[in-house]
Design an enzyme around this catalytic site. Structure first.
Site, PDB file in Angstrom:
ATOM      1  N   ASP A   1       5.112   0.319  11.821  1.00 40.13           N
ATOM      2  CA  ASP A   1       4.194  -0.571  11.214  1.00 40.13           C
ATOM      3  C   ASP A   1       4.340  -1.215  11.788  1.00 40.13           C
ATOM      4  OD1 ASP A   1       2.841   2.155  10.358  1.00 40.13           O
ATOM      5  OD2 ASP A   1       3.791   1.431   8.235  1.00 40.13           O
TER       6      ASP A   1
ATOM      7  N   ARG B   1      -8.609  -0.175   5.072  1.00 42.59           N
ATOM      8  CA  ARG B   1      -7.382   0.355   4.761  1.00 42.59           C
ATOM      9  C   ARG B   1      -6.373   0.045   3.486  1.00 42.59           C
ATOM     10  NH1 ARG B   1      -5.785   4.713   8.638  1.00 42.59           N
ATOM     11  NH2 ARG B   1      -4.397   4.536   7.167  1.00 42.59           N
TER      12      ARG B   1
ATOM     13  N   ARG C   1       1.865  14.044  13.746  1.00 46.23           N
ATOM     14  CA  ARG C   1       2.174  13.967  12.105  1.00 46.23           C
ATOM     15  C   ARG C   1       2.652  15.554  11.453  1.00 46.23           C
ATOM     16  NH1 ARG C   1      -0.197   8.079  10.454  1.00 46.23           N
ATOM     17  NH2 ARG C   1       1.183   8.680   8.728  1.00 46.23           N
TER      18      ARG C   1
ATOM     19  N   LYS D   1       0.664  -1.387  -0.173  1.00 40.95           N
ATOM     20  CA  LYS D   1       0.604   0.138  -0.219  1.00 40.95           C
ATOM     21  C   LYS D   1       0.575   1.023   0.280  1.00 40.95           C
ATOM     22  CE  LYS D   1      -1.812   1.469   4.024  1.00 40.95           C
ATOM     23  NZ  LYS D   1      -1.057   3.276   4.382  1.00 40.95           N
ATOM     24  N   ASN D   2       1.912   1.048   1.042  1.00 45.12           N
ATOM     25  CA  ASN D   2       3.040   2.349   1.218  1.00 45.12           C
ATOM     26  C   ASN D   2       3.264   2.778  -0.491  1.00 45.12           C
ATOM     27  OD1 ASN D   2       1.211   2.781   2.884  1.00 45.12           O
ATOM     28  ND2 ASN D   2       3.367   2.883   4.603  1.00 45.12           N
TER      29      ASN D   2
ATOM     30  N   CYS E   1      -3.882  12.234  13.718  1.00 48.96           N
ATOM     31  CA  CYS E   1      -4.484  11.065  13.857  1.00 48.96           C
ATOM     32  C   CYS E   1      -4.449  10.493  15.245  1.00 48.96           C
ATOM     33  CB  CYS E   1      -4.216  10.295  12.621  1.00 48.96           C
ATOM     34  SG  CYS E   1      -2.549   9.985  12.641  1.00 48.96           S
TER      35      CYS E   1
HETATM   36  C1  UD1 Z   1       4.773   6.720   6.459  1.00 47.82           C
HETATM   37  C2  UD1 Z   1       3.885   5.957   6.685  1.00 47.82           C
HETATM   38  C3  UD1 Z   1       3.031   4.895   7.506  1.00 47.82           C
HETATM   39  C4  UD1 Z   1       4.938   5.093   8.723  1.00 47.82           C
HETATM   40  C5  UD1 Z   1       5.885   6.650   8.573  1.00 47.82           C
HETATM   41  C6  UD1 Z   1       6.869   5.983   9.540  1.00 47.82           C
HETATM   42  C7  UD1 Z   1       2.825   5.651   4.068  1.00 47.82           C
HETATM   43  C8  UD1 Z   1       2.084   6.696   3.502  1.00 47.82           C
HETATM   44  N1  UD1 Z   1       2.960   5.987   5.826  1.00 47.82           N
HETATM   45  O1  UD1 Z   1       3.907   7.923   7.273  1.00 47.82           O
HETATM   46  O2  UD1 Z   1       2.407   3.650   7.645  1.00 47.82           O
HETATM   47  O3  UD1 Z   1       4.124   4.415   9.677  1.00 47.82           O
HETATM   48  O4  UD1 Z   1       6.064   6.261   7.169  1.00 47.82           O
HETATM   49  O5  UD1 Z   1       7.479   4.614   8.719  1.00 47.82           O
HETATM   50  O6  UD1 Z   1       3.910   5.493   3.679  1.00 47.82           O
HETATM   51  N2  UD1 Z   1       7.536  14.948  11.150  1.00 47.82           N
HETATM   52  C9  UD1 Z   1       7.498  16.122  10.846  1.00 47.82           C
HETATM   53  N3  UD1 Z   1       6.986  16.672  10.328  1.00 47.82           N
HETATM   54  C10 UD1 Z   1       7.000  16.460   8.969  1.00 47.82           C
HETATM   55  C11 UD1 Z   1       7.510  14.514   8.807  1.00 47.82           C
HETATM   56  C12 UD1 Z   1       7.352  13.956  10.060  1.00 47.82           C
HETATM   57  O7  UD1 Z   1       8.099  16.492  12.637  1.00 47.82           O
HETATM   58  O8  UD1 Z   1       6.728  17.056   8.306  1.00 47.82           O
HETATM   59  C13 UD1 Z   1       7.581  13.667  12.198  1.00 47.82           C
HETATM   60  C14 UD1 Z   1       6.374  12.909  12.461  1.00 47.82           C
HETATM   61  O9  UD1 Z   1       5.611  13.466  13.544  1.00 47.82           O
HETATM   62  C15 UD1 Z   1       7.157  11.445  12.878  1.00 47.82           C
HETATM   63  C16 UD1 Z   1       9.107  11.275  12.196  1.00 47.82           C
HETATM   64  O10 UD1 Z   1       8.735  12.516  11.493  1.00 47.82           O
HETATM   65  O11 UD1 Z   1       7.453  11.903  14.089  1.00 47.82           O
HETATM   66  C17 UD1 Z   1       8.028  10.046  10.329  1.00 47.82           C
HETATM   67  O12 UD1 Z   1       7.121  10.250  10.107  1.00 47.82           O
HETATM   68  P1  UD1 Z   1       6.949  10.069   8.642  1.00 47.82           P
HETATM   69  O13 UD1 Z   1       8.020   9.360   7.481  1.00 47.82           O
HETATM   70  O14 UD1 Z   1       6.569  11.553   7.122  1.00 47.82           O
HETATM   71  O15 UD1 Z   1       5.553   9.705   8.100  1.00 47.82           O
HETATM   72  P2  UD1 Z   1       4.326   9.355   7.063  1.00 47.82           P
HETATM   73  O16 UD1 Z   1       5.147   9.698   6.052  1.00 47.82           O
HETATM   74  O17 UD1 Z   1       3.196  10.176   7.888  1.00 47.82           O
END
Ligand code: UD1
Length: 420
Positions: free
Chosen positions: A307, A399, A121, A22-23, A116
């Protein structure tokens, strides 16, 4: 609303075919916004998040078909650049339209995803990187209103934190940008790597694929000639089924997997005493005499994936001893603890660490799914719980898991989908 009813205590046996990731599918689907011609994508999991994203692309004006895990997406007729709240609130990953829309059209409006179940996030790193590429970003009425009056320009960007969708958004933005971008501290998850490989094969020179530093030569606004895509196997679905084999102490084989994406999980399962046999596209888990406790710290790839944290927590309730689980990525990713406790698990939470006291006898109960992976932990617990477990709000599971009850039934689980 549907719920799952599981009668625990059955051994599992046999083979299960793992779906596409999915990701990986989600960013690949939004990357079709960068293509001149229709894009053919196979091995797409038939899950709710994919359908939500296809709906979003359709709302933007794309044409598509999706049948038998294959999609053909034609974005040549896209005539809207607004990802609206109704869709984004259903799925945070809709934010993956931001980079492609902005780099192709020079403007877009994408609803802010908001918080969420697993934490706040933020997306500040996505926005900061786009600003470094010349975007002007305004937040208005819950929307990110982004413009790039003189088109996005290649830039040197250092991500303060490793972010998966943040890296993907900026990689896609850089693909059509004017000039070369150098991205540092990029996520190295296999899903990010596949996106880079596809863009590279579709005419965007990218150096450093698979490392944390990428050099991307933008096409100066020219749309790309996309190659056909086959989505990589879902390492999280694979890990979840391995945990199903482990928690029931059964022999099962997962097929259509890439074991090199599963290294962190497999080493923990081996440390717990399970046998692991690998072939080029399968992994077999075999039972152990005593399930040993294990300590886990979630971290970016190639470390142990957040995950899979909830599923391993369910598994640790059956270990002979105490396991420590440290969640390093998301501040609120322990929603499953209270539901597992309702089934008899003995887990103590302090800040970002869960202490799981093992060898507990779980019993069936009515429990509530809270987020995607937390829900799969409840399914795993239910497989060994005495009696019947009913898992409510399973739209979370839908999902991300294709045909979960079908696949588990094939392995011999007593599982039914019923309506409230
Ligand atoms: C993606 C995955 C999710 C997985 C996560 C971590 C998808 C669709 N989802 O989520 O399943 O659990 O990676 O492996 O691929 N952060 C910030 N600022 C930002 C972006 C992120 O502070 O602009 C922080 C987040 O709060 C978190 C960390 O960085 O603590 C990692 O998040 P991130 O890798 O961005 O997760 P997602 O991409 O949302």
């Amino acid at each position: 609303m549907d719920y799952l009813e599981i009668k625990g205590g059955k051994k599992l046996k046999g083979e299960v075919v793992i779906s596409g990731a999915k990701n990986a599918a989600l960013p690949l689907l939004t990357s079709t916004l960068l293509s001149k011609t229709p894009v053919h994508i196979s091995n797409i999991p038939d899950v709710a998040d994919v359908k939500t994203l296809l709906q979003l692309l359709q709302n933007l004006g794309a044409k598509q078909t999706f049948e038998n895990n294959k999609a053909i997406v034609d974005t040549s007729g896209v005539n809207s650049t607004c990802a609206n709240y109704d869709i984004v609130r259903k799925m945070r990953a809709s934010i993956l339209t931001l980079g492609p829309l902005l780099t192709r059209f020079g403007h877009c409006e994408v609803s802010l995803p908001g918080g969420c179940a697993i934490g706040q996030r933020p997306i500040d790193l996505h926005l900061k990187a786009l600003e470094q590429m010349g975007a002007v970003i305004d937040i208005r009425q819950g929307y990110i209103v982004a413009t790039a009056p003189k088109a996005l320009k290649g830039a040197n960007i250092l991500f303060d934190k490793i972010t998966v969708t943040g890296s993907e958004n900026i990689i896609m933005a850089a693909a059509l940008a004017h000039g070369t971008s150098v991205l540092s501290n990029v996520a190295k998850e296999p899903e990010v790597v596949q996106l880079c490989e596809i863009l590279n094969a579709s005419g965007v020179p990218i150096k450093g694929i698979g490392t944390d530093e990428l050099e991307i030569e933008g096409s100066c606004g020219k749309l790309l000639n996309f190659v056909d895509i086959s989505v990589i196997p879902d390492r999280i679905e694979a890990g979840t089924y391995l945990c199903a084999g482990a928690i029931t102490n059964s022999t099962i084989t997962i097929k259509n997997v890439l074991s090199e994406h599963l290294k962190a999980l497999l080493s923990k399962l081996a440390a717990m005493g399970f046998g692991i046999e690998k072939t080029s596209d399968s992994v077999t888990i075999t039972p152990c005499g005593t399930i040993l406790p294990v300590d886990i710290e979630t971290i970016e790839y190639p470390g142990f994936p957040t995950d899979m944290q909830a599923q391993f927590m369910a598994l640790c309730t059956q270990a002979e001893g105490t396991s420590l689980i440290d969640e390093r990525l998301f501040e609120n990713r322990f929603m499953h603890v209270s539901e597992l406790s309702r089934m008899g698990a003995d887990i103590k939470l302090t800040s970002h660490t869960a202490t799981v006291y093992g060898a507990t006898k779980l019993t069936g109960a009515d429990v509530m799914a809270t987020d995607l992976r937390a829900s799969s932990a409840l399914v795993l617990a239910a497989l060994v719980a005495q009696g019947k477990t009913r898992i409510h709000r399973i739209y979370h599971l839908d999902r991300g898991y294709e045909n979960l009850e079908g696949k588990l039934s094939l392995l011999g689980a007593d599982i039914k989908r019923l309506s409230e």
